[in-house]
Design a protein around this motif. Structure first.
Motif, PDB file in Angstrom:
ATOM      1  N   THR A  42     -17.177   0.875  -1.976  1.00 55.72           N
ATOM      2  CA  THR A  42     -17.172   2.411  -1.751  1.00 55.72           C
ATOM      3  C   THR A  42     -15.956   3.046  -2.431  1.00 55.72           C
ATOM      4  O   THR A  42     -16.224   3.925  -3.063  1.00 55.72           O
ATOM      5  CB  THR A  42     -17.082   2.591  -0.190  1.00 55.72           C
ATOM      6  OG1 THR A  42     -16.144   1.614   0.134  1.00 55.72           O
ATOM      7  CG2 THR A  42     -18.333   1.876   0.505  1.00 55.72           C
ATOM      8  N   GLY A  43     -14.862   2.407  -2.391  1.00 52.15           N
ATOM      9  CA  GLY A  43     -13.655   3.047  -3.031  1.00 52.15           C
ATOM     10  C   GLY A  43     -13.962   3.419  -4.609  1.00 52.15           C
ATOM     11  O   GLY A  43     -13.593   4.390  -4.952  1.00 52.15           O
ATOM     12  N   GLN A  44     -14.482   2.481  -5.256  1.00 60.07           N
ATOM     13  CA  GLN A  44     -14.649   2.461  -6.603  1.00 60.07           C
ATOM     14  C   GLN A  44     -15.789   3.501  -6.898  1.00 60.07           C
ATOM     15  O   GLN A  44     -15.470   4.300  -7.724  1.00 60.07           O
ATOM     16  CB  GLN A  44     -14.980   1.336  -7.168  1.00 60.07           C
ATOM     17  CG  GLN A  44     -13.756   0.185  -7.415  1.00 60.07           C
ATOM     18  CD  GLN A  44     -14.518  -1.189  -7.937  1.00 60.07           C
ATOM     19  OE1 GLN A  44     -15.784  -1.453  -7.852  1.00 60.07           O
ATOM     20  NE2 GLN A  44     -13.551  -1.891  -8.174  1.00 60.07           N
ATOM     21  N   ALA A  96      -6.556   2.691  -3.831  1.00 65.26           N
ATOM     22  CA  ALA A  96      -5.413   1.891  -2.841  1.00 65.26           C
ATOM     23  C   ALA A  96      -6.084   1.421  -1.677  1.00 65.26           C
ATOM     24  O   ALA A  96      -5.815   0.218  -1.086  1.00 65.26           O
ATOM     25  CB  ALA A  96      -4.311   2.595  -2.677  1.00 65.26           C
ATOM     26  N   PHE A  97      -6.832   2.576  -1.013  1.00 62.14           N
ATOM     27  CA  PHE A  97      -7.345   2.049   0.354  1.00 62.14           C
ATOM     28  C   PHE A  97      -8.516   1.272   0.320  1.00 62.14           C
ATOM     29  O   PHE A  97      -8.627   0.239   1.048  1.00 62.14           O
ATOM     30  CB  PHE A  97      -7.721   3.377   1.088  1.00 62.14           C
ATOM     31  CG  PHE A  97      -6.654   3.985   1.740  1.00 62.14           C
ATOM     32  CD1 PHE A  97      -6.002   3.607   2.795  1.00 62.14           C
ATOM     33  CD2 PHE A  97      -6.254   5.509   1.476  1.00 62.14           C
ATOM     34  CE1 PHE A  97      -4.845   4.143   3.587  1.00 62.14           C
ATOM     35  CE2 PHE A  97      -5.424   6.020   1.942  1.00 62.14           C
ATOM     36  CZ  PHE A  97      -4.630   5.418   3.243  1.00 62.14           C
ATOM     37  N   TRP A  98      -9.367   1.221  -0.657  1.00 61.50           N
ATOM     38  CA  TRP A  98     -10.450   0.454  -1.034  1.00 61.50           C
ATOM     39  C   TRP A  98      -9.851  -0.964  -1.236  1.00 61.50           C
ATOM     40  O   TRP A  98     -10.187  -2.083  -0.576  1.00 61.50           O
ATOM     41  CB  TRP A  98     -11.299   0.917  -2.404  1.00 61.50           C
ATOM     42  CG  TRP A  98     -11.864  -0.133  -2.686  1.00 61.50           C
ATOM     43  CD1 TRP A  98     -13.118  -0.876  -2.290  1.00 61.50           C
ATOM     44  CD2 TRP A  98     -11.699  -1.160  -3.968  1.00 61.50           C
ATOM     45  NE1 TRP A  98     -13.337  -1.839  -3.027  1.00 61.50           N
ATOM     46  CE2 TRP A  98     -12.670  -2.000  -4.089  1.00 61.50           C
ATOM     47  CE3 TRP A  98     -10.745  -1.147  -4.809  1.00 61.50           C
ATOM     48  CZ2 TRP A  98     -12.714  -2.751  -5.143  1.00 61.50           C
ATOM     49  CZ3 TRP A  98     -10.799  -1.934  -5.820  1.00 61.50           C
ATOM     50  CH2 TRP A  98     -11.852  -2.913  -5.927  1.00 61.50           C
ATOM     51  N   ARG A  99      -8.868  -1.199  -1.930  1.00 55.78           N
ATOM     52  CA  ARG A  99      -8.370  -2.447  -2.292  1.00 55.78           C
ATOM     53  C   ARG A  99      -7.668  -3.092  -1.116  1.00 55.78           C
ATOM     54  O   ARG A  99      -7.760  -4.394  -1.009  1.00 55.78           O
ATOM     55  CB  ARG A  99      -7.152  -2.277  -3.560  1.00 55.78           C
ATOM     56  CG  ARG A  99      -6.451  -3.727  -3.880  1.00 55.78           C
ATOM     57  CD  ARG A  99      -7.307  -4.695  -4.724  1.00 55.78           C
ATOM     58  NE  ARG A  99      -6.584  -5.778  -4.827  1.00 55.78           N
ATOM     59  CZ  ARG A  99      -6.573  -6.901  -4.228  1.00 55.78           C
ATOM     60  NH1 ARG A  99      -6.993  -6.685  -3.049  1.00 55.78           N
ATOM     61  NH2 ARG A  99      -5.615  -7.788  -4.896  1.00 55.78           N
ATOM     62  N   LEU A 147       0.940  -1.236   0.059  1.00 53.90           N
ATOM     63  CA  LEU A 147      -0.017   0.026   0.017  1.00 53.90           C
ATOM     64  C   LEU A 147       0.863   1.339  -0.094  1.00 53.90           C
ATOM     65  O   LEU A 147       0.454   2.394  -0.476  1.00 53.90           O
ATOM     66  CB  LEU A 147      -0.804  -0.003   1.177  1.00 53.90           C
ATOM     67  CG  LEU A 147      -1.886   1.160   1.608  1.00 53.90           C
ATOM     68  CD1 LEU A 147      -2.734   1.387   0.231  1.00 53.90           C
ATOM     69  CD2 LEU A 147      -2.620   1.209   2.739  1.00 53.90           C
ATOM     70  N   SER A 148       1.904   1.251   0.620  1.00 58.12           N
ATOM     71  CA  SER A 148       2.719   2.243   0.786  1.00 58.12           C
ATOM     72  C   SER A 148       3.249   2.895  -0.542  1.00 58.12           C
ATOM     73  O   SER A 148       3.579   4.004  -0.855  1.00 58.12           O
ATOM     74  CB  SER A 148       4.022   2.067   1.705  1.00 58.12           C
ATOM     75  OG  SER A 148       4.781   1.155   1.182  1.00 58.12           O
ATOM     76  N   TRP A 149       3.439   1.906  -1.566  1.00 56.65           N
ATOM     77  CA  TRP A 149       3.682   2.721  -2.858  1.00 56.65           C
ATOM     78  C   TRP A 149       3.062   3.340  -3.593  1.00 56.65           C
ATOM     79  O   TRP A 149       3.087   4.453  -4.112  1.00 56.65           O
ATOM     80  CB  TRP A 149       4.263   1.287  -3.773  1.00 56.65           C
ATOM     81  CG  TRP A 149       5.577   0.443  -3.379  1.00 56.65           C
ATOM     82  CD1 TRP A 149       6.220   0.755  -2.127  1.00 56.65           C
ATOM     83  CD2 TRP A 149       6.395  -0.342  -4.181  1.00 56.65           C
ATOM     84  NE1 TRP A 149       7.315  -0.048  -2.155  1.00 56.65           N
ATOM     85  CE2 TRP A 149       7.531  -0.929  -3.277  1.00 56.65           C
ATOM     86  CE3 TRP A 149       6.040  -0.912  -5.436  1.00 56.65           C
ATOM     87  CZ2 TRP A 149       8.217  -1.727  -3.713  1.00 56.65           C
ATOM     88  CZ3 TRP A 149       6.748  -2.217  -5.544  1.00 56.65           C
ATOM     89  CH2 TRP A 149       8.216  -2.416  -5.002  1.00 56.65           C
ATOM     90  N   TYR A 150       1.429   2.818  -3.411  1.00 52.35           N
ATOM     91  CA  TYR A 150       0.530   3.750  -4.085  1.00 52.35           C
ATOM     92  C   TYR A 150       0.407   5.059  -3.322  1.00 52.35           C
ATOM     93  O   TYR A 150       0.171   6.067  -3.917  1.00 52.35           O
ATOM     94  CB  TYR A 150      -0.955   2.859  -3.842  1.00 52.35           C
ATOM     95  CG  TYR A 150      -0.941   1.710  -4.508  1.00 52.35           C
ATOM     96  CD1 TYR A 150      -1.175   1.938  -6.016  1.00 52.35           C
ATOM     97  CD2 TYR A 150      -0.750   0.472  -4.099  1.00 52.35           C
ATOM     98  CE1 TYR A 150      -0.985   0.531  -6.979  1.00 52.35           C
ATOM     99  CE2 TYR A 150      -0.969  -0.596  -4.872  1.00 52.35           C
ATOM    100  CZ  TYR A 150      -1.097  -0.538  -6.131  1.00 52.35           C
ATOM    101  OH  TYR A 150      -1.118  -1.916  -7.109  1.00 52.35           O
TER     102      TYR A 150
END
Length: 101
Positions: free
Chosen positions: A58-60, A47-50, A3-6
């Motif tokens: 919700t993220g989408q 990224a947070f959704w995934r 996640l940190s890369w995104y």
């Protein structure tokens, strides 16, 4: 991919957009910088959704809302820039600081 890369890519994109908004004098350049900032928000949302709740949409949905807002912002912004250019023959924001024609 972690996640940190995104988040790093999104932060870099947001910083580039923020620099563009603060440093550019051309209204079209500022509009493009704002679009970069909105795309950074989209990367964060997806990224947070995934990584946090992939079962929910919700993220989408939030990313689609941001895309719609970005499209509307670009359309209105370009229309304003074209109108200002037709009346003042410039898109330099420092020369277009008065509301009078």
């Amino acid at each position: 991919m972690p996640l940190s890369w995104y988040l790093i890519v999104a932060a870099a994109l947001f910083c580039i957009g923020l620099y563009g908004v603060l440093a550019r004098r051309n209204a079209i350049g500022i509009l493009m910088a704002v679009e970069l900032m909105l795309n950074a928000v989209n990367i964060n949302l997806l990224a947070f959704w995934r990584y946090l709740t992939p079962a929910h949409m919700t993220g989408q949905v939030f990313a689609l809302v941001v895309l719609a807002v970005a499209a509307a912002e670009a359309a209105v912004g370009l229309a304003l820039i074209v109108a200002i250019y037709r009346t003042r023959d410039t898109v330099n924001v420092e020369e277009v600081d008065l509301m009078k024609l």
